[in-house]
Design a protein around this motif. Sequence first.
Motif, mmCIF file in Angstrom:
data_model
loop_
_atom_site.group_PDB
_atom_site.id
_atom_site.type_symbol
_atom_site.label_atom_id
_atom_site.label_comp_id
_atom_site.label_asym_id
_atom_site.label_seq_id
_atom_site.Cartn_x
_atom_site.Cartn_y
_atom_site.Cartn_z
ATOM 1 N N GLU A 110 8.513 4.546 -4.960
ATOM 2 C CA GLU A 110 9.042 5.786 -4.390
ATOM 3 C C GLU A 110 8.186 6.962 -4.840
ATOM 4 O OE1 GLU A 110 13.429 7.415 -3.634
ATOM 5 O OE2 GLU A 110 12.800 7.683 -5.712
ATOM 6 N N ARG A 111 7.814 7.820 -3.897
ATOM 7 C CA ARG A 111 6.967 8.974 -4.175
ATOM 8 C C ARG A 111 7.484 10.187 -3.409
ATOM 9 N NH1 ARG A 111 3.206 4.684 -3.228
ATOM 10 N NH2 ARG A 111 1.697 4.359 -4.939
ATOM 11 N N ASP A 112 6.982 11.373 -3.793
ATOM 12 C CA ASP A 112 7.176 12.560 -2.968
ATOM 13 C C ASP A 112 6.440 12.361 -1.649
ATOM 14 O OD1 ASP A 112 8.619 14.577 -4.612
ATOM 15 O OD2 ASP A 112 6.927 14.243 -5.970
ATOM 16 N N SER A 113 7.038 12.825 -0.556
ATOM 17 C CA SER A 113 6.348 12.765 0.723
ATOM 18 C C SER A 113 5.361 13.929 0.835
ATOM 19 C CB SER A 113 7.345 12.825 1.881
ATOM 20 O OG SER A 113 7.821 14.145 2.071
ATOM 21 N N ARG A 114 4.463 13.821 1.771
ATOM 22 C CA ARG A 114 3.480 14.883 1.997
ATOM 23 C C ARG A 114 4.157 16.215 2.275
ATOM 24 N NH1 ARG A 114 -1.768 14.879 4.260
ATOM 25 N NH2 ARG A 114 -1.565 12.707 4.979
ATOM 26 N N ASP B 116 0.848 -1.184 0.000
ATOM 27 C CA ASP B 116 0.000 0.000 0.000
ATOM 28 C C ASP B 116 0.893 1.247 0.000
ATOM 29 O OD1 ASP B 116 -2.953 0.877 0.406
ATOM 30 O OD2 ASP B 116 -1.858 2.044 1.908
ATOM 31 N N TYR B 117 0.314 2.385 -0.381
ATOM 32 C CA TYR B 117 1.044 3.654 -0.434
ATOM 33 C C TYR B 117 1.311 4.233 0.949
ATOM 34 C CZ TYR B 117 -2.898 6.397 1.172
ATOM 35 O OH TYR B 117 -3.877 6.930 1.956
ATOM 36 N N PHE B 118 0.551 3.827 1.964
ATOM 37 C CA PHE B 118 0.537 4.493 3.270
ATOM 38 C C PHE B 118 1.858 4.293 4.005
ATOM 39 C CE2 PHE B 118 -0.152 4.534 7.839
ATOM 40 C CZ PHE B 118 -0.803 5.732 8.015
ATOM 41 N N ARG C 215 -18.090 13.975 -0.164
ATOM 42 C CA ARG C 215 -16.849 14.134 0.591
ATOM 43 C C ARG C 215 -15.699 13.851 -0.357
ATOM 44 N NH1 ARG C 215 -14.501 9.304 1.991
ATOM 45 N NH2 ARG C 215 -15.808 7.452 1.729
ATOM 46 N N VAL C 216 -14.536 14.313 0.008
ATOM 47 C CA VAL C 216 -13.375 14.164 -0.862
ATOM 48 C C VAL C 216 -12.840 12.740 -0.768
ATOM 49 C CG1 VAL C 216 -11.013 14.913 -1.286
ATOM 50 C CG2 VAL C 216 -12.770 16.599 -0.741
ATOM 51 N N ILE C 217 -12.664 12.109 -1.922
ATOM 52 C CA ILE C 217 -12.032 10.797 -2.020
ATOM 53 C C ILE C 217 -10.816 10.946 -2.922
ATOM 54 C CG2 ILE C 217 -12.293 8.392 -2.741
ATOM 55 C CD1 ILE C 217 -15.285 8.674 -2.212
ATOM 56 N N HIS C 218 -9.647 10.606 -2.393
ATOM 57 C CA HIS C 218 -8.398 10.806 -3.121
ATOM 58 C C HIS C 218 -8.013 9.581 -3.939
ATOM 59 C CE1 HIS C 218 -7.298 14.663 -1.287
ATOM 60 N NE2 HIS C 218 -7.738 14.181 -0.134
ATOM 61 N N ASP C 219 -7.276 9.848 -4.982
ATOM 62 C CA ASP C 219 -6.720 8.795 -5.821
ATOM 63 C C ASP C 219 -5.345 8.416 -5.261
ATOM 64 O OD1 ASP C 219 -5.787 7.090 -7.725
ATOM 65 O OD2 ASP C 219 -5.822 8.538 -9.382
ATOM 66 N N HIS C 220 -5.316 7.395 -4.408
ATOM 67 C CA HIS C 220 -4.077 7.046 -3.725
ATOM 68 C C HIS C 220 -3.105 6.287 -4.618
ATOM 69 C CE1 HIS C 220 -5.549 8.705 -0.068
ATOM 70 N NE2 HIS C 220 -6.547 7.856 0.029
ATOM 71 N N SER C 221 -3.552 5.898 -5.814
ATOM 72 C CA SER C 221 -2.586 5.307 -6.750
ATOM 73 C C SER C 221 -1.597 6.362 -7.236
ATOM 74 C CB SER C 221 -3.319 4.683 -7.941
ATOM 75 O OG SER C 221 -3.934 5.690 -8.740
ATOM 76 N N TYR D 152 8.390 32.680 2.137
ATOM 77 C CA TYR D 152 7.861 31.977 0.964
ATOM 78 C C TYR D 152 8.119 30.483 1.154
ATOM 79 C CZ TYR D 152 7.334 30.111 -3.725
ATOM 80 O OH TYR D 152 6.941 29.350 -4.804
ATOM 81 N N MET D 153 7.067 29.659 1.015
ATOM 82 C CA MET D 153 7.204 28.214 1.113
ATOM 83 C C MET D 153 6.497 27.559 -0.069
ATOM 84 S SD MET D 153 6.569 27.141 5.091
ATOM 85 C CE MET D 153 4.868 27.701 5.074
ATOM 86 N N GLY D 154 7.129 26.551 -0.637
ATOM 87 C CA GLY D 154 6.451 25.738 -1.631
ATOM 88 C C GLY D 154 5.252 25.048 -1.022
ATOM 89 N N GLY D 155 4.335 24.605 -1.829
ATOM 90 C CA GLY D 155 3.100 24.008 -1.338
ATOM 91 C C GLY D 155 3.297 22.598 -0.800
ATOM 92 N N GLU D 156 2.529 22.285 0.243
ATOM 93 C CA GLU D 156 2.484 20.913 0.731
ATOM 94 C C GLU D 156 1.875 20.024 -0.348
ATOM 95 O OE1 GLU D 156 -0.154 19.044 4.159
ATOM 96 O OE2 GLU D 156 1.486 20.210 5.041
ATOM 97 N N ARG D 157 2.172 18.740 -0.312
ATOM 98 C CA ARG D 157 1.705 17.849 -1.368
ATOM 99 C C ARG D 157 0.434 17.113 -0.952
ATOM 100 N NH1 ARG D 157 5.496 18.236 -5.187
ATOM 101 N NH2 ARG D 157 4.353 16.764 -6.484
ATOM 102 N N THR D 158 -0.400 16.816 -1.931
ATOM 103 C CA THR D 158 -1.635 16.083 -1.698
ATOM 104 C C THR D 158 -1.858 15.114 -2.853
ATOM 105 O OG1 THR D 158 -3.982 16.325 -1.140
ATOM 106 C CG2 THR D 158 -3.142 17.744 -2.888
ATOM 107 N N SER D 159 -2.890 14.282 -2.720
ATOM 108 C CA SER D 159 -3.217 13.316 -3.763
ATOM 109 C C SER D 159 -4.364 13.845 -4.615
ATOM 110 C CB SER D 159 -3.612 11.971 -3.139
ATOM 111 O OG SER D 159 -2.585 11.486 -2.302
ATOM 112 N N PRO D 160 -4.381 13.545 -5.920
ATOM 113 C CA PRO D 160 -5.491 13.990 -6.777
ATOM 114 C C PRO D 160 -6.830 13.446 -6.280
ATOM 115 C CG PRO D 160 -3.655 13.165 -8.083
ATOM 116 C CD PRO D 160 -3.350 12.815 -6.666
ATOM 117 N N VAL D 161 -7.903 14.131 -6.691
ATOM 118 C CA VAL D 161 -9.248 13.784 -6.242
ATOM 119 C C VAL D 161 -9.945 12.932 -7.299
ATOM 120 C CG1 VAL D 161 -11.515 14.724 -5.652
ATOM 121 C CG2 VAL D 161 -9.434 15.826 -4.793
ATOM 122 N N LEU D 162 -10.638 11.877 -6.844
ATOM 123 C CA LEU D 162 -11.536 11.120 -7.717
ATOM 124 C C LEU D 162 -12.858 11.862 -7.740
ATOM 125 C CD1 LEU D 162 -10.638 7.511 -6.480
ATOM 126 C CD2 LEU D 162 -9.987 8.571 -8.657
#
Length: 781
Positions: free
Chosen positions: A648-652, A588-590, A702-708, A683-693
């Motif tokens: 391997e992914r970008d962290s939050r 899993d991605y978690f 409610r928001v459901i994210h695309d965790h793939s 100045y700070m770059g944006g925190e990362r999130t997952s795209p929305v389905l």
Amino acid sequence: MYKKIYAFAIAVLTMISFVHAATLTQVIKGRVIDQDSKVGLAGANVVLKGTDRGAATDVDGYFRIPQVPVGRQSLKVMYMGYQSRVISEILVGSAKQVKLTIELQQKVLEGKEIVVTPTIEKSRSLNSMAAVSARSFSVEETQRYAGGFDDPARLASSFAGITFGNAQDNAIIIRGNAPKGLLWRLEGIEIPNPNHFPDGNVLGGGLFTIFSNQMLANSDFMTGAFPAEYGNALSGVFDMKLRNGNSDVREWTFQSGLLGIDFSGEGPLGGSNNASYLFNYRYSTIGLLTDLNAIDTDQQLNYQDLSFKVNVPTKNAGTFSLWGIGSMDRPVEVEEPDSSKWEHDWDRLKYTAKFRVGAIGLNHKFVLDRSTFLNSTLAMTAEDVIYDLYRLDEDLDLYPNEYIDSYNGRVTLTSTVNHKFGPRFTGTTGFAWNNMFYDMNLKSTVDDDPETYQTFVNENGNSQHVQAFAQGQWAIAPELKLNAGLHYEVFMLNDHKALEPRVGLNWAWKPNHMFSFGYGRHSQLENIRYYLAKQNTAQGEEMPNKNLGFTRADHFVFGYDMQLSQNTRLKIEPYYQRLFDVPVRPNDYFSFINLKDERYFNDTLVNDGTGTNMGIDFTLEKFLSNGYYYLITASLFDSKYTGGDGIERDSRYNRNVVVNALYGKEFMLKENNILGVNLKLTYMGGERTSPVLRDASLAAKRVIHDHSRAFSESLTASKYLDITVTYRLNHQRISHTFALQIKNLLSSPNDYGYIYSFKDKDIVRDEMVIVFPSISYKVEF
């Protein structure tokens, strides 16, 4: 008649003008001690720079300089066989005496005197074993730096390598690590998250810390490869110290502002043994106005905190101190019963909560001989949380959504022995025994579905966490210093152990230039609730994560520090961190690297995750001199992680870039008064999130994210302008300080990601403008 009144007014104004113009003075006093053995140095010379006035220390190292003019003053401290020190730009006020503890370092070789300049003094940490990624900060800086709001956590956000979530969560994100990786220590004891409304939006965050700047002494903040004495920390260390009260005269402070109403007092206890007391109490200004119905609001934010320290030196038995700190918070939110007024999901929620955090300790410091120092503490810390949240369904019926009744505490015994073998080598060894006890009941729905309401943790008991360390510092040559040590810890709930080497090197290869290197292996326990989480299986209840191991990391840091002038320095630190044994869900991605607010968690975890943080920190700093200072910090970094699926992914928390620019100027007015203007641009770059389905989210409202594609999207960058303006009026034995502090003066929005809008019936960006203005008044007498 009018002529008499006019003449009288002229006389009064003339007298006032004379009083303002008169030169006011104050006392600077304190103690000069050996940095390693903590023994008082008799006969040291303490001189007020720019004058021939000063004092020599007595047989126990104490000194007293009377009639020091108010304003900014600097001291030079000299003692035969020791490196001289300059303590620069001390703020001397008319109301309170200035009390200092000054540590001197013995020279490695006799001969030419090595003078430690204000730059080195102000940039180095109090802990001499810290070779890299460490600096001290003063209470006066928390009051002066724009955006600091008298809070050490907000002050730290100006340092290199630090980002934060938003203007209200007060979470400290160090070099791409989750906020939970920070260790908080007070008087040498690990304490729970010391924020009001702890872990409210982010685990490790809060609204602001419970520390009062009336209580704090100079303290250390570390961001990597910390010395062997620090355990159970993954990203950084806040090593907080409480100062001693004035042992000669009684002094009082009252302060009122948006964040709270404070009352503080200090003074002598008993006879002439230098015993003292110090305390501070604060109550929420917003809570008080709400209680008095002066504010019409459905949300209540009541909070209060109390801290104290009693210090009792004895003639032959050492010094005893009793200290404590605690807070009580009671936020309340009511639901909106009219669904036509709902804008976001938050309008459907109703909750009551109670947060209590506390620590109390008895400390004993004892000088065994001229070379050996013993420091022991028995303490108890506790965190008590009750949180009951309900949610309106589509039929406007309230149903239970989250419930926490959690009590965590520990009894801690620590003891360290510091022995100075000579001017070249000092060794320190010690242990910390923690008896952890808990009584936890956590319940929640899954994805707000009332049919899934279940118990995640329902357990009480106790366990032990034991730590031990040994470290030494070897001055190979006057310009070359080596620190090395080992830290060991064991968690007896599951018998997991960790042995961690630490090493640091400082090389002043030529005047005003220093190379540094630090390496450390670090480990951290997760919150006890994750070990106690339960699953219902065909075989009955199980604790799938009871045997979860430590999260671990290797820190590598290189440093280059160049003194550009007497008060200006440039520091560059490239670093690499390798995280391993991170808890993840299999396939899993978690990963716990991205942990933010996941409290209710009973999925099976394994220690198979990894991660990397790499980057470079820049600091250009001019310390306060000639009435002004500036601080420019920049960090470029990349934070990656690999979950249980091996991808391997970008962290939050991979914001990639953060830049801070601070500037401050002080103006002396009418000889005795000080106007300060301070600015901070971030100045700070944006925190990362997952795209929305999108389709699934609209159907579920409610928001459901695309965790793939977890954390493949970056939120909007943050831009903040903060300002602090202070005006200090000094009068005979009393001073008044007025302050205006504004965080996010330009009303820049915070981007929280996505949210379902009942008004638009669509998935929209969750952006909120948060401006913190605060006007405060403080009187000292």
